[in-house]
Design a protein around this motif. Sequence first.
Motif, PDB file in Angstrom:
ATOM      1  N   LEU A   1      -6.276  -7.673  -2.594  1.00  0.00           N
ATOM      2  CA  LEU A   1      -5.539  -7.281  -1.395  1.00  0.00           C
ATOM      3  C   LEU A   1      -5.510  -5.764  -1.240  1.00  0.00           C
ATOM      4  N   ASN A   2      -5.977  -5.292  -0.099  1.00  0.00           N
ATOM      5  CA  ASN A   2      -5.894  -3.884   0.287  1.00  0.00           C
ATOM      6  C   ASN A   2      -4.815  -3.818   1.363  1.00  0.00           C
ATOM      7  N   LEU A   3      -3.617  -3.419   0.959  1.00  0.00           N
ATOM      8  CA  LEU A   3      -2.450  -3.469   1.827  1.00  0.00           C
ATOM      9  C   LEU A   3      -1.916  -2.069   2.083  1.00  0.00           C
ATOM     10  N   LEU A   4      -1.694  -1.777   3.349  1.00  0.00           N
ATOM     11  CA  LEU A   4      -1.094  -0.502   3.732  1.00  0.00           C
ATOM     12  C   LEU A   4       0.139  -0.787   4.572  1.00  0.00           C
ATOM     13  N   SER A   5       1.287  -0.363   4.090  1.00  0.00           N
ATOM     14  CA  SER A   5       2.530  -0.484   4.845  1.00  0.00           C
ATOM     15  C   SER A   5       2.911   0.892   5.360  1.00  0.00           C
ATOM     16  N   LEU A   6       3.022   0.996   6.649  1.00  0.00           N
ATOM     17  CA  LEU A   6       3.422   2.263   7.267  1.00  0.00           C
ATOM     18  C   LEU A   6       4.754   2.070   7.975  1.00  0.00           C
ATOM     19  N   ASP A   7       5.757   2.781   7.514  1.00  0.00           N
ATOM     20  CA  ASP A   7       7.065   2.765   8.153  1.00  0.00           C
ATOM     21  C   ASP A   7       7.167   4.000   9.037  1.00  0.00           C
ATOM     22  N   PHE A   8       7.563   3.777  10.265  1.00  0.00           N
ATOM     23  CA  PHE A   8       7.664   4.885  11.213  1.00  0.00           C
ATOM     24  C   PHE A   8       9.122   5.167  11.545  1.00  0.00           C
ATOM     25  N   ASP A   9       9.469   6.420  11.515  1.00  0.00           N
ATOM     26  CA  ASP A   9      10.756   6.882  12.023  1.00  0.00           C
ATOM     27  C   ASP A   9      10.524   8.227  12.687  1.00  0.00           C
ATOM     28  N   SER A  10      11.569   8.834  13.164  1.00  0.00           N
ATOM     29  CA  SER A  10      11.414  10.083  13.915  1.00  0.00           C
ATOM     30  C   SER A  10      10.909  11.225  13.043  1.00  0.00           C
ATOM     31  N   GLY A  11      11.055  11.135  11.725  1.00  0.00           N
ATOM     32  CA  GLY A  11      10.656  12.237  10.859  1.00  0.00           C
ATOM     33  C   GLY A  11       9.309  12.066  10.179  1.00  0.00           C
ATOM     34  N   VAL A  12       8.591  10.993  10.493  1.00  0.00           N
ATOM     35  CA  VAL A  12       7.307  10.770   9.823  1.00  0.00           C
ATOM     36  C   VAL A  12       6.284  11.797  10.317  1.00  0.00           C
ATOM     37  N   SER A  13       5.524  12.350   9.389  1.00  0.00           N
ATOM     38  CA  SER A  13       4.546  13.359   9.780  1.00  0.00           C
ATOM     39  C   SER A  13       3.215  12.702  10.124  1.00  0.00           C
ATOM     40  N   SER A  14       2.558  13.213  11.124  1.00  0.00           N
ATOM     41  CA  SER A  14       1.262  12.648  11.533  1.00  0.00           C
ATOM     42  C   SER A  14       0.214  12.860  10.434  1.00  0.00           C
ATOM     43  N   VAL A  15       0.349  13.926   9.659  1.00  0.00           N
ATOM     44  CA  VAL A  15      -0.585  14.176   8.552  1.00  0.00           C
ATOM     45  C   VAL A  15      -0.436  13.095   7.487  1.00  0.00           C
ATOM     46  N   ASN A  16       0.791  12.721   7.172  1.00  0.00           N
ATOM     47  CA  ASN A  16       1.037  11.670   6.197  1.00  0.00           C
ATOM     48  C   ASN A  16       0.412  10.354   6.662  1.00  0.00           C
ATOM     49  N   VAL A  17       0.632   9.991   7.911  1.00  0.00           N
ATOM     50  CA  VAL A  17       0.077   8.754   8.459  1.00  0.00           C
ATOM     51  C   VAL A  17      -1.450   8.802   8.424  1.00  0.00           C
ATOM     52  N   THR A  18      -2.029   9.894   8.846  1.00  0.00           N
ATOM     53  CA  THR A  18      -3.490  10.039   8.858  1.00  0.00           C
ATOM     54  C   THR A  18      -4.062   9.923   7.454  1.00  0.00           C
ATOM     55  N   ASN A  19      -3.461  10.593   6.490  1.00  0.00           N
ATOM     56  CA  ASN A  19      -3.946  10.526   5.111  1.00  0.00           C
ATOM     57  C   ASN A  19      -3.868   9.115   4.550  1.00  0.00           C
ATOM     58  N   ARG A  20      -2.789   8.422   4.826  1.00  0.00           N
ATOM     59  CA  ARG A  20      -2.650   7.056   4.322  1.00  0.00           C
ATOM     60  C   ARG A  20      -3.641   6.108   4.991  1.00  0.00           C
ATOM     61  N   LEU A  21      -3.900   6.315   6.281  1.00  0.00           N
ATOM     62  CA  LEU A  21      -4.906   5.491   6.967  1.00  0.00           C
ATOM     63  C   LEU A  21      -6.309   5.768   6.435  1.00  0.00           C
ATOM     64  N   LEU A  22      -6.608   7.027   6.152  1.00  0.00           N
ATOM     65  CA  LEU A  22      -7.915   7.369   5.584  1.00  0.00           C
ATOM     66  C   LEU A  22      -8.094   6.742   4.201  1.00  0.00           C
ATOM     67  N   LEU A  23      -7.063   6.777   3.379  1.00  0.00           N
ATOM     68  CA  LEU A  23      -7.136   6.149   2.066  1.00  0.00           C
ATOM     69  C   LEU A  23      -7.341   4.639   2.203  1.00  0.00           C
ATOM     70  N   PHE A  24      -6.637   4.029   3.146  1.00  0.00           N
ATOM     71  CA  PHE A  24      -6.795   2.602   3.399  1.00  0.00           C
ATOM     72  C   PHE A  24      -8.233   2.257   3.767  1.00  0.00           C
ATOM     73  N   THR A  25      -8.812   3.038   4.688  1.00  0.00           N
ATOM     74  CA  THR A  25     -10.186   2.748   5.115  1.00  0.00           C
ATOM     75  C   THR A  25     -11.182   3.029   3.990  1.00  0.00           C
ATOM     76  N   HIS A  26     -10.869   3.980   3.123  1.00  0.00           N
ATOM     77  CA  HIS A  26     -11.735   4.270   1.991  1.00  0.00           C
ATOM     78  C   HIS A  26     -11.796   3.069   1.031  1.00  0.00           C
ATOM     79  N   ASN A  27     -10.713   2.313   0.961  1.00  0.00           N
ATOM     80  CA  ASN A  27     -10.612   1.173   0.057  1.00  0.00           C
ATOM     81  C   ASN A  27     -11.012  -0.153   0.694  1.00  0.00           C
ATOM     82  N   LEU A  28     -11.553  -0.130   1.900  1.00  0.00           N
ATOM     83  CA  LEU A  28     -11.948  -1.377   2.554  1.00  0.00           C
ATOM     84  C   LEU A  28     -12.991  -2.095   1.737  1.00  0.00           C
ATOM     85  N   SER A  29     -12.768  -3.392   1.559  1.00  0.00           N
ATOM     86  CA  SER A  29     -13.756  -4.189   0.822  1.00  0.00           C
ATOM     87  C   SER A  29     -14.712  -4.827   1.825  1.00  0.00           C
ATOM     88  N   ALA A  30     -15.919  -4.998   1.373  1.00  0.00           N
ATOM     89  CA  ALA A  30     -16.953  -5.550   2.267  1.00  0.00           C
ATOM     90  C   ALA A  30     -16.762  -7.013   2.491  1.00  0.00           C
TER      91      ALA A  30
END
Length: 87
Positions: free
Chosen positions: A58-87
Amino acid sequence: MVSGATQFGECGLLQAEIIAFTKQCISNVRSLQPFGCIANHIVSKVLEKKLRMLYPELNLLSLDFDSGVSSVNVTNRLLLFTHNLSA
């Protein structure tokens, strides 16, 4: 009897849906949710650890959004998620 969803929010339902995905051979899951229910957030994190033990593929990414979440944090976590995609 009180429903677990009433006691702990929808986190149990979310985890059940993730298990259903893994049973359908879907191993890449993104969970996007607003941060608002602390009980839901805590229980969900505990259940995620158990899911990762039960389903090591399982390649699982949980993203919690609130008013203080940084776009850099979200972008980095999404990039890590896509890096771990299994074929």
